[in-house]
Scaffold this active site. Sequence first.
Site, PDB file in Angstrom:
ATOM      1  N   HIS A 140      17.543 -19.650 -23.958  1.00 54.50           N
ATOM      2  CA  HIS A 140      17.381 -18.230 -23.617  1.00 54.50           C
ATOM      3  C   HIS A 140      16.230 -17.982 -22.639  1.00 54.50           C
ATOM      4  O   HIS A 140      16.064 -16.869 -22.140  1.00 54.50           O
ATOM      5  CB  HIS A 140      17.133 -17.387 -24.872  1.00 54.50           C
ATOM      6  CG  HIS A 140      18.257 -17.422 -25.856  1.00 54.50           C
ATOM      7  ND1 HIS A 140      19.531 -17.029 -25.521  1.00 54.50           N
ATOM      8  CD2 HIS A 140      18.315 -17.833 -27.150  1.00 54.50           C
ATOM      9  CE1 HIS A 140      20.320 -17.188 -26.579  1.00 54.50           C
ATOM     10  NE2 HIS A 140      19.610 -17.685 -27.574  1.00 54.50           N
ATOM     11  N   ASP A 174      25.975 -23.749 -28.594  1.00 55.99           N
ATOM     12  CA  ASP A 174      25.219 -22.939 -29.542  1.00 55.99           C
ATOM     13  C   ASP A 174      26.008 -21.637 -29.788  1.00 55.99           C
ATOM     14  O   ASP A 174      26.807 -21.223 -28.949  1.00 55.99           O
ATOM     15  CB  ASP A 174      23.843 -22.620 -28.927  1.00 55.99           C
ATOM     16  CG  ASP A 174      22.916 -21.879 -29.884  1.00 55.99           C
ATOM     17  OD1 ASP A 174      22.131 -22.555 -30.563  1.00 55.99           O
ATOM     18  OD2 ASP A 174      22.983 -20.630 -29.951  1.00 55.99           O
ATOM     19  N   HIS A 176      24.928 -18.719 -29.637  1.00 56.24           N
ATOM     20  CA  HIS A 176      24.487 -17.684 -28.702  1.00 56.24           C
ATOM     21  C   HIS A 176      24.668 -18.119 -27.248  1.00 56.24           C
ATOM     22  O   HIS A 176      24.487 -19.298 -26.928  1.00 56.24           O
ATOM     23  CB  HIS A 176      22.995 -17.374 -28.938  1.00 56.24           C
ATOM     24  CG  HIS A 176      22.674 -16.963 -30.337  1.00 56.24           C
ATOM     25  ND1 HIS A 176      22.239 -17.871 -31.297  1.00 56.24           N
ATOM     26  CD2 HIS A 176      22.724 -15.762 -30.958  1.00 56.24           C
ATOM     27  CE1 HIS A 176      22.019 -17.222 -32.440  1.00 56.24           C
ATOM     28  NE2 HIS A 176      22.309 -15.939 -32.262  1.00 56.24           N
ATOM     29  N   ASP A 263      24.364 -23.148 -35.329  1.00 52.67           N
ATOM     30  CA  ASP A 263      24.464 -21.769 -35.824  1.00 52.67           C
ATOM     31  C   ASP A 263      25.882 -21.201 -35.707  1.00 52.67           C
ATOM     32  O   ASP A 263      26.115 -20.037 -36.047  1.00 52.67           O
ATOM     33  CB  ASP A 263      23.438 -20.849 -35.141  1.00 52.67           C
ATOM     34  CG  ASP A 263      23.258 -21.098 -33.666  1.00 52.67           C
ATOM     35  OD1 ASP A 263      24.001 -21.923 -33.103  1.00 52.67           O
ATOM     36  OD2 ASP A 263      22.385 -20.454 -33.059  1.00 52.67           O
TER      37      ASP A 263
HETATM   38  C1  OKP Z   1      18.303 -18.532 -30.552  1.00 49.97           C
HETATM   39  B1  OKP Z   1      19.272 -19.700 -30.342  1.00 49.97           B
HETATM   40  C2  OKP Z   1      17.900 -11.850 -36.556  1.00 49.97           C
HETATM   41  C3  OKP Z   1      18.201 -11.693 -35.074  1.00 49.97           C
HETATM   42  C4  OKP Z   1      17.757 -12.892 -34.324  1.00 49.97           C
HETATM   43  C5  OKP Z   1      17.600 -13.881 -32.128  1.00 49.97           C
HETATM   44  C6  OKP Z   1      18.568 -14.959 -31.896  1.00 49.97           C
HETATM   45  C7  OKP Z   1      17.981 -16.113 -31.160  1.00 49.97           C
HETATM   46  C8  OKP Z   1      18.884 -17.312 -31.175  1.00 49.97           C
HETATM   47  N1  OKP Z   1      18.356 -10.750 -37.330  1.00 49.97           N
HETATM   48  N2  OKP Z   1      18.115 -12.830 -32.970  1.00 49.97           N
HETATM   49  O1  OKP Z   1      20.284 -19.472 -29.402  1.00 49.97           O
HETATM   50  O2  OKP Z   1      19.849 -20.223 -31.545  1.00 49.97           O
HETATM   51 ZN    ZN Z   2      21.767 -19.878 -31.184  1.00 45.54          ZN
END
Ligand code: OKP
Ligand code: ZN
Length: 325
Positions: A140, A174, A176, A263
Site C-alpha cells: 500500500h 493479498d 487488498h 487475509d
Molecule cells: C494491509 B494489507 C480494520 C481496518 C483495517 C487496513 C487494511 C490494511 C491491509 N477494521 N484496514 O494489504 O494486508
Molecule cells: Zn491485505
Amino acid sequence: MLVLFSSDHKRHNPKFEYYNGAKIPYAERPERIEKIVEACREMGLELKDLKGIRTNKFTDKIEVLHSKQYIEYLKQTSGQVKNKDHIIPSVFIKDTHTPLTESTYSVALESAELAVEAARRLKLNNSQSIYVLCRPPGHHAEEESMAGYCYFNNIALAANDLSIDGKVAILDIDFHHGNGTQKMFYRRDDVLYVSLHADPKAAFPYQSGFSDELGEAKGAGFNYNIPLPVDTTPKLYLKALNNAIDRINEYKPKYLLISLGFDTFVDDPIGGLGLTEKTYFKIGQILNEHLKYPTLIVQEGGYNIDKLGELAKNFVTGFENRYPS
Ligand code: OKP
Ligand code: ZN
C-alpha cells in the site's frame, strides 16, 4: 525454497490503530511473522535470519521509488515518538491504520532491504525460489505516502531492481489491492502488475483496484486488476487465478514476484474471501505448475494468528510440489 526474514521486525509493535475514529487493537502483529517462521522451521525449509542487514547506503536505494521528503519525514517523526507508544502522522499518510513507533522507521527500512537482498539472491541463483517474510508489509506504500500498515514498498523496490535484468511480473494475491505497487509501475511496460483482490467498492483501499485501471502512457495494458466479491468461493477464486496466470504467461517475464497475503482466508479478522485451508495448497500447486519463472514470494497481509502457520504450510507444500500432510 530459501526463506529469509529478520527477527528485528518485532521492534515494530504498535498497539492501536484507528478506524473511523475508534481506537482498536493493531492487527498487524509481530506474532504473524513468528508463526510463519515456526511453520517454515517445522517444514525443514532453509531459513535465514538476516537481522542487522540494514546498511546506511540503503536510503539512497529507496529514493528510486520514494521521495526524499517522505523518507526524511518518516525518519524525523519516528525519532520523535519517544515517550509515547505511537503517533498517527499528520501528513504523507492516506489513512489512520498506519501508526509510527520509535523503531518503525528503522524496522520498515530493514523490511525493504530484506526484499531487495532477496531480489539480489534470486538474480544470483535464479533456479531457486525465495520466500521473504517482510514485516511491515509494503504494497500500500506509495511514492509519498504510508497506508494500510505499509511504509516502504518492499516488493516494488525488489521488482525495480530486477527490472534492470529483464521484464518482471508482479502477481498480488493479498486480499487488498496493492495501490502502491500499481501506482509505482502504472506508466511502465517493463513491470506488469496483476492483482486479485476484494472489490474496492466494499473493501480497503477503496480508491483503487477497479478493473478499468489498465495503465497509462507506455504502461497502458500492463496493469490488470481482478476485483472479486467478498463471498468468492474457492472455485471462482481459482478460476480468476488462472486468468491472472494467462496474462502473466502472455507477458513472458524474466522474473515473477508474488505479493502473498493470507487475509483471503475465510476467517481472517480484517479480510476474508471464501477461501479455506485447503485452497492455499491448491494456489501453491497451480502457481508452481503454470508459472515457470524464478520466483520471489514477498509476505504482505494475513491476520488470523492461529491459522497463519497452517496456511503458510499449505501454500509452500503446494508450491514445492510436496505431499500434503
Ligand atoms: C494491509 B494489507 C480494520 C481496518 C483495517 C487496513 C487494511 C490494511 C491491509 N477494521 N484496514 O494489504 O494486508
Ligand atoms: Zn491485505
